[in-house]
Design a protein around this motif. Structure first.
Motif, PDB file in Angstrom:
ATOM      1  N   THR A 204       0.842  -1.087   0.232  1.00 34.11           N
ATOM      2  CA  THR A 204       0.116   0.100  -0.004  1.00 34.11           C
ATOM      3  C   THR A 204       0.943   1.437  -0.138  1.00 34.11           C
ATOM      4  OG1 THR A 204      -0.083   0.448   2.408  1.00 34.11           O
ATOM      5  CG2 THR A 204      -1.513  -1.243   1.251  1.00 34.11           C
ATOM      6  N   ALA A 205       0.237   2.472  -0.099  1.00 35.26           N
ATOM      7  CA  ALA A 205       1.077   3.596  -0.118  1.00 35.26           C
ATOM      8  C   ALA A 205       1.746   3.789   1.265  1.00 35.26           C
ATOM      9  CB  ALA A 205       0.336   4.793  -0.518  1.00 35.26           C
ATOM     10  N   ARG A 235       2.854   9.839  -2.591  1.00 34.98           N
ATOM     11  CA  ARG A 235       1.329   9.218  -2.700  1.00 34.98           C
ATOM     12  C   ARG A 235       0.748   9.623  -4.057  1.00 34.98           C
ATOM     13  NH1 ARG A 235      -0.297   7.328   2.042  1.00 34.98           N
ATOM     14  NH2 ARG A 235       0.807   7.948   4.080  1.00 34.98           N
ATOM     15  N   ALA A 239      -0.831   7.140  -6.969  1.00 37.67           N
ATOM     16  CA  ALA A 239      -2.002   7.107  -7.128  1.00 37.67           C
ATOM     17  C   ALA A 239      -2.350   7.260  -8.655  1.00 37.67           C
ATOM     18  CB  ALA A 239      -2.824   8.738  -6.775  1.00 37.67           C
ATOM     19  N   ASP A 245      -5.406   1.477  -3.992  1.00 36.44           N
ATOM     20  CA  ASP A 245      -4.342   1.408  -3.030  1.00 36.44           C
ATOM     21  C   ASP A 245      -3.492   0.101  -2.809  1.00 36.44           C
ATOM     22  OD1 ASP A 245      -2.355   2.810  -1.273  1.00 36.44           O
ATOM     23  OD2 ASP A 245      -3.509   2.226   0.517  1.00 36.44           O
ATOM     24  N   THR A 246      -3.499  -0.591  -4.197  1.00 38.79           N
ATOM     25  CA  THR A 246      -2.884  -1.892  -3.861  1.00 38.79           C
ATOM     26  C   THR A 246      -1.654  -1.999  -4.964  1.00 38.79           C
ATOM     27  OG1 THR A 246      -5.069  -2.858  -3.607  1.00 38.79           O
ATOM     28  CG2 THR A 246      -3.475  -4.156  -4.474  1.00 38.79           C
TER      29      THR A 246
END
Length: 263
Positions: A204-205, A235, A239, A245-246
């Protein structure tokens, strides 16, 4: 001061574990017996020892960073079998000497061989490894050298903030002159075999940022008062590559095993 000073919290939480398949390879190359002895060089927070728990009953783990060793102590003690002996030493590999007559059945050097005086360490290990023992040098790819699209975007952000040359704390990272395979072949452990273990991870982020801040090339101190700006830029870059968020990473562990052969 250690290159990883101040990163221990990120290191323990966000550095990827050693996969079971890698532990199986390491276990298979060490001679059986009791006591079965492991020397883990550059143990950090103890990820290799944790992966091999239950397979060795006499363990020495060394690292020059006392904060890392404290984290390793806290993480490992509750998880090791009750009859396992664990000794942690604050020491550089180039200077460490085990107790008299103690010899390792397996030496592991994970994600740290490039920081060492390699020839000196391997020469010293000649007297510290049992006659049938082995030295294992292993690492996976960091985000700096990986090839997934989102990882390349992460590296571009780091370069935008810190420059194109890879950092190593306050200095610059120096590339190795010889591949690990050749270093082993030039050492007393010149009978070498290579293993590759594919690894797939999901990030994730938050975990990506945590991992970055555990490294010598993106540790928080490098950014000074621009740390929040850097985190935001990472981030924003990520995006573009996921709406959920994977982030999937295809990686691999490269393991070089050295045993004594003809000089």
């Amino acid at each position: 001061m250690s290159l990883f000073h101040g990163t221990v919290g990120f290191y323990r939480q966000f550095r990827p574990d050693i996969p079971a398949e890698v532990a199986d390879v390491l276990d298979a190359v060490a001679p059986a017996g009791s006591p079965r002895r492991l020397l883990d060089i550059g143990t950090g927070t103890g990820l290799v020892v944790e992966a091999l728990r239950g397979r060795f009953d006499d363990i020495l783990a060394i690292d020059p960073d006392p904060e890392m060793l404290s984290a390793a102590e806290s993480a490992l003690r509750p998880r090791l079998p009750a009859d396992a002996q664990l000794r942690l030493h604050e020491a550089r590999a180039e200077e460490f000497t085990p107790p008299p007559e103690w010899q390792a059945d397996l030496v592991t050097i994970c994600r740290t061989f490039h920081w060492l005086d390699q020839d000196t360490v391997l020469t010293r290990l000649h007297a510290q490894v049992s006659p049938e023992g082995a030295v294992a040098i292993l690492a996976d790819k960091s985000f700096w050298v990986a090839s997934n699209d989102w990882e390349l975007a992460v590296r571009a952000v780091i370069e935008d903030f810190l420059g194109e040359q890879r950092r190593a704390g306050e200095g610059a990272f120096q590339e190795q002159r010889r591949p690990d395979l050749q270093v082993l072949r030039d050492s007393p452990f010149n009978q070498v075999e290579e293993h590759t273990v594919p690894v797939s991870r999901t990030w994730t982020a938050n975990s990506i940022l945590g991992y970055l801040h555990s490294t010598s090339f993106a540790e928080p101190e490098l950014f000074g008062d621009r740390l929040s700006e850097f985190d935001s830029a990472i981030r924003t870059a990520l995006a573009s590559y996921s709406d959920t968020d994977t982030f999937i990473e295809d990686n691999e562990f490269l393991i070089h095993i050295g045993r004594r052969g003809q000089a």
